[in-house]
Every structure is written in structure tokens, then in C-alpha cells.
Design a protein around this motif. Structure first.
Motif, short mmCIF file in Angstrom:
data_model
loop_
_atom_site.label_atom_id
_atom_site.label_comp_id
_atom_site.label_asym_id
_atom_site.label_seq_id
_atom_site.Cartn_x
_atom_site.Cartn_y
_atom_site.Cartn_z
N TRP A 125 -6.36 -5.17 13.26
CA TRP A 125 -5.13 -5.84 12.80
C TRP A 125 -4.90 -7.15 13.53
O TRP A 125 -4.24 -8.03 13.00
N GLN A 126 -5.47 -7.33 14.73
CA GLN A 126 -5.40 -8.63 15.37
C GLN A 126 -6.19 -9.67 14.57
O GLN A 126 -5.73 -10.81 14.41
N TYR A 127 -7.36 -9.27 14.08
CA TYR A 127 -8.15 -10.19 13.24
C TYR A 127 -7.41 -10.49 11.94
O TYR A 127 -7.43 -11.63 11.45
N ALA A 128 -6.76 -9.47 11.36
CA ALA A 128 -6.02 -9.69 10.11
C ALA A 128 -4.81 -10.59 10.35
O ALA A 128 -4.54 -11.50 9.56
N ASP A 129 -4.11 -10.36 11.45
CA ASP A 129 -2.97 -11.23 11.81
C ASP A 129 -3.42 -12.68 11.94
O ASP A 129 -2.72 -13.61 11.55
N ALA A 130 -4.61 -12.86 12.51
CA ALA A 130 -5.10 -14.21 12.81
C ALA A 130 -5.38 -15.03 11.56
O ALA A 130 -5.44 -16.26 11.62
N VAL A 131 -5.58 -14.35 10.41
CA VAL A 131 -5.81 -15.09 9.16
C VAL A 131 -4.61 -14.98 8.23
O VAL A 131 -4.72 -15.20 7.02
N GLY A 132 -3.44 -14.64 8.80
CA GLY A 132 -2.21 -14.69 8.04
C GLY A 132 -1.87 -13.46 7.22
O GLY A 132 -0.97 -13.52 6.37
N TYR A 133 -2.54 -12.34 7.46
CA TYR A 133 -2.23 -11.11 6.73
C TYR A 133 -1.01 -10.43 7.34
O TYR A 133 -0.80 -10.47 8.56
N ASP A 134 -0.19 -9.77 6.51
CA ASP A 134 0.77 -8.80 7.00
C ASP A 134 0.00 -7.56 7.45
O ASP A 134 -1.02 -7.21 6.82
N THR A 135 0.47 -6.89 8.49
CA THR A 135 -0.26 -5.72 9.00
C THR A 135 0.72 -4.58 9.26
O THR A 135 1.86 -4.81 9.66
N PHE A 136 0.27 -3.35 9.03
CA PHE A 136 1.12 -2.20 9.30
C PHE A 136 0.29 -0.96 9.57
O PHE A 136 -0.87 -0.85 9.15
N ILE A 137 0.90 -0.02 10.28
CA ILE A 137 0.38 1.34 10.45
C ILE A 137 1.53 2.30 10.21
O ILE A 137 2.62 2.14 10.78
N ALA A 138 1.30 3.29 9.36
CA ALA A 138 2.25 4.39 9.18
C ALA A 138 1.49 5.68 9.44
O ALA A 138 0.35 5.84 8.98
N SER A 139 2.10 6.59 10.17
CA SER A 139 1.42 7.84 10.53
C SER A 139 2.39 9.00 10.47
O SER A 139 3.53 8.89 10.93
N SER A 140 1.93 10.10 9.92
CA SER A 140 2.74 11.33 9.96
C SER A 140 2.49 12.11 11.24
O SER A 140 2.99 13.21 11.41
N GLN A 141 1.69 11.53 12.15
CA GLN A 141 1.49 12.11 13.47
C GLN A 141 2.31 11.34 14.51
O GLN A 141 2.62 10.16 14.31
N SER A 142 2.63 11.99 15.60
CA SER A 142 3.34 11.33 16.69
C SER A 142 2.33 10.61 17.58
O SER A 142 1.39 11.22 18.08
#
Length: 371
Positions: A125-142
Motif C-alpha cells: 500500500w505504500q507503493y500504491a499510495d506513491a502513485v496516487g491510489y486510495d488504499t484500505f484494509i478491512a478485516s473481520s479479525q482483530s
């Protein structure tokens, strides 16, 4: 049969050694990750990664000819996109423990690196951020478990929500209901809180022991195997919700979808009925707890499906024949990272252990699992 007999003494002595040296093998501490310099924003496809938990391909319809239709949504999606959905048959997680399986998906490196390397290597996601992408993680785990937040969210994606942030009731081990986490991602997409192009990950939970069954299973969950299959159906319901959302919102034609699992699971097929009954009576957790110290094939053959819209096959110069040929090759979690880099227009660093799935994989390729 051998992990419990041979690995248990090793794990015990290793744990004692780590204790006296002040180290914890399942905890490398807080990350201080290298920065990824920003470049010109990229107008590429979005990337959605869906990661199941302890999921066996031989129990997943769409990935095998299993007797129960445990994944009707994935099976139907694959059948409806014969030129865009590629099912890989020899996919190898880099560990049978979630903590370390994530390292291949997130950094493209096997977990046999030094602690400093694990803490400093940039995430996808750091690489994706660096080219202007929105980034997210959703998890049903803690992600409070094992200090995952300290390891992976320094820095984290633009948006993060785990079982704690979503307010999920803990149903098994450290996780809640998969459908609620999938609904959160759906809502972000529909409300425009996450805008394309994006890199996003949904991590699921239902098939972690003790399993969380879907109430919609057409078979009675009256034994371990049937309960596990009903939990796979819950995973499918969550994945299917997002696939349906992408289709109805018009985002599917501009989204590469990758479905896999952190690792697989054993249902103790190697045990005699008498041995299994004895373990279930004395300590049922032993049927599943040996997994983290094992690289038996039952644990490290996971599903992998990659969906690449035909539009983006043409625009990115991806040869579908190469993708199709790679479905018969040995693949690794580290390849998911390398593939995402290719889609983001970034070169794959020389020290990455993965191979982009859109390039030819050698016939003699070897993938590794680490206990």
C-alpha cells in the motif's frame, strides 16, 4: 502425521530459548518502514485482494470438484468470466501461520529475513499510495492480536478497520462475522469514501477454527467437516457481496480482483477415528494448533484466483495465454505482491522473492513455506 511428533519438542525448546534471549518469534516489534518516493499519479486499474482464512481449495467449489457447493458466488463468477478469471492450481502460502503468511502478500518477501528487514521493508500500500491510489484494509479479525497493528500499520493504508474498529462480536479466536467487514467495504465504495483507482484488502475469518458457519448452508453442520464447509460458504457470501458491488457499481471492468487465503487447514485426515475421538475429548485445539509449526501440504496449498478485465489485459500488455499457462505452475504469496507492483507500473525490486503472475513462471519454480 509428523508435525506434532517432531515439531512440538522443537517449538518448545525454541520458545524457551527465545524467552531467555528476550526475543519473541511471533513478534518482531514496531515497524519503521522505508519510504517509497511519490511519482506521477497513475491512471491504472484498481486492485482488490480478498484473503480467506485457513481455506482449503479442495473444499471450495470453483477451485475443485467438491461434493458440496461451498462457494457458489466464486464458482459462478469464475464461470461467467472464462477469459478474465484465472484459477491457479499450485498456490503456496509462505507460512501456515497468519502472522507470517501476510508478509509475502504485503512485502513480497519470505519471512526468513532479519527482524530489521521485516520491520523496514515497504508494504504494497505504500507503493500504491506513491502513485496516487486510495488504499484500505478491512478485516473481520482483530489486529490487536500479535501486535499486528504495530508491525503493519507503520505506516498504514489511508483507511483501516479491523474487528475492533467495526465493533464486531468475537465469534472465534480473535475474529467476528465476515459479512459485516464486507459490508463496510461495500459502503466505502458506494459512498465514494474510497475512490478508484484503489488498492484494497479484505481479510476474512469464518474458516478459522472453531469455524463460524453460514446459516444458509443446505447441509447440516453436524460434524467438523460439515461445519468447516458451512464456514467456507460464509466466506463466499462476503466475497460475493463485494463482487456483486463491483459489478452493479460499474467498477468491475476497472478492477483486478485477487482471491486467495493466508494458508489452508487440515481436518485431521491422517488420524484414525479412535485417535481423533481421543484428541477431541482431551484437547480439541491440538487438531488445529499444530498448523503454525507445520508446512505439510494440507496447510500450504491455498486457493488463488486472479481476475483481470480484458480491457486492462490490452492496456497493460498482459498476454492471457501467459496467465493461463501460469495457472499450472507453482506460485507463491510473494507473487501477489510482485503482480500488484507490475500493475502499479513499478519495477519489482531484485530482492523480492515473488514473480509477477503476468510474466512467464518457469516450469521448475520452487516456492517455500516457513514454520
Amino acid at each position: 502425521p509428523y508435525p506434532t511428533d517432531v515439531r512440538a519438542p522443537y517449538v518448545l525448546t525454541h520458545g524457551i530459548s527465545d524467552y531467555f534471549r528476550g526475543e519473541r518469534s511471533m513478534d518482531v516489534g514496531s515497524a519503521i518502514r522505508d519510504e517509497v518516493p511519490s511519482t506521477q499519479p497513475r491512471k491504472g486499474p484498481s486492485i482488490l485482494v480478498i484473503v480467506g482464512e485457513s481455506l482449503r481449495p479442495d473444499h471450495a467449489s470453483g477451485f475443485s470438484e467438491y461434493q458440496r457447493d461451498t462457494m457458489p458466488a466464486l464458482r459462478s463468477f469464475i464461470a461467467q468470466h472464462p477469459r478474465e478469471a484465472f484459477v491457479f492450481r499450485q498456490h503456496t502460502p509462505n507460512s501456515a501461520a497468519t502472522y507470517w503468511a501476510l508478509s509475502g502478500l504485503f512485502t513480497g518477501r519470505y519471512p526468513n529475513r532479519t527482524r530489521d528487514e521485516v520491520r523496514s521493508t515497504p508494504t504494497i500500500w505504500q507503493y500504491a499510495d506513491a502513485v496516487g491510489y486510495d488504499t484500505f484494509i478491512a478485516s473481520s479479525q482483530s489486529w490487536s492480536w500479535g501486535r499486528l497493528k504495530d508491525l503493519w500499520l507503520q505506516p498504514g493504508p489511508d483507511r483501516f478497520a479491523d474487528a475492533d474498529a467495526l465493533g464486531l462480536e468475537i465469534l472465534n479466536d480473535t475474529g467476528g462475522d465476515d459479512l459485516t467487514a464486507a459490508e463496510a467495504v461495500r459502503d466505502w465504495l458506494i459512498a465514494g469514501e474510497v475512490k478508484p483507482p484503489f488498492w484494497g484488502l479484505l481479510q476474512l475469518n469464518s474458516t478459522h477454527w472453531p469455524f463460524v458457519a453460514s446459516p444458509n448452508a443446505s447441509w447440516p453442520a453436524d460434524d467438523d467437516r460439515a461445519l468447516y464447509d458451512a464456514a467456507i460458504l460464509r466466506t463466499d457470501e462476503a466475497a460475493g457481496l463485494l463482487l456483486d458491488t463491483l459489478g452493479k457499481s460499474g467498477l468491475l471492468d476497472d478492477t483486478i480482483v485477487i482471491f486467495t487465503a493466508d494458508h489452508a487447514e487440515t481436518l485431521s485426515e491422517h488420524l484414525t477415528p479412535a485417535d481423533r475421538a481421543d484428541i477431541e475429548e482431551r484437547e480439541p485445539g491440538l487438531l488445529h494448533g499444530a498448523r503454525v509449526a507445520s508446512c505439510e501440504p494440507a496447510y500450504v496449498n491455498a486457493p488463488l484466483m486472479v481476475f483481470v478485465p480484458q480491457k486492462w489485459q490490452a492496456e497493460l500488455g498482459i498476454d492471457p495465454a501467459v496467465l493461463a499457462a501460469n495457472t499450472a505452475r507453482v506460485t507463491s504469496h510473494t507473487d501477489v505482491f510482485a503482480t500488484a507492483l507490475t500493475v502499479l507500473g513499478r519495477p519489482v525490486p531484485a530482492d523480492v522473492d515473488g514473480i509477477s503472475l503476468v510474466t512467464a513462471i518457469p516450469d521448475d519454480r520452487i516456492a517455500y513455506c516457513f514454520t
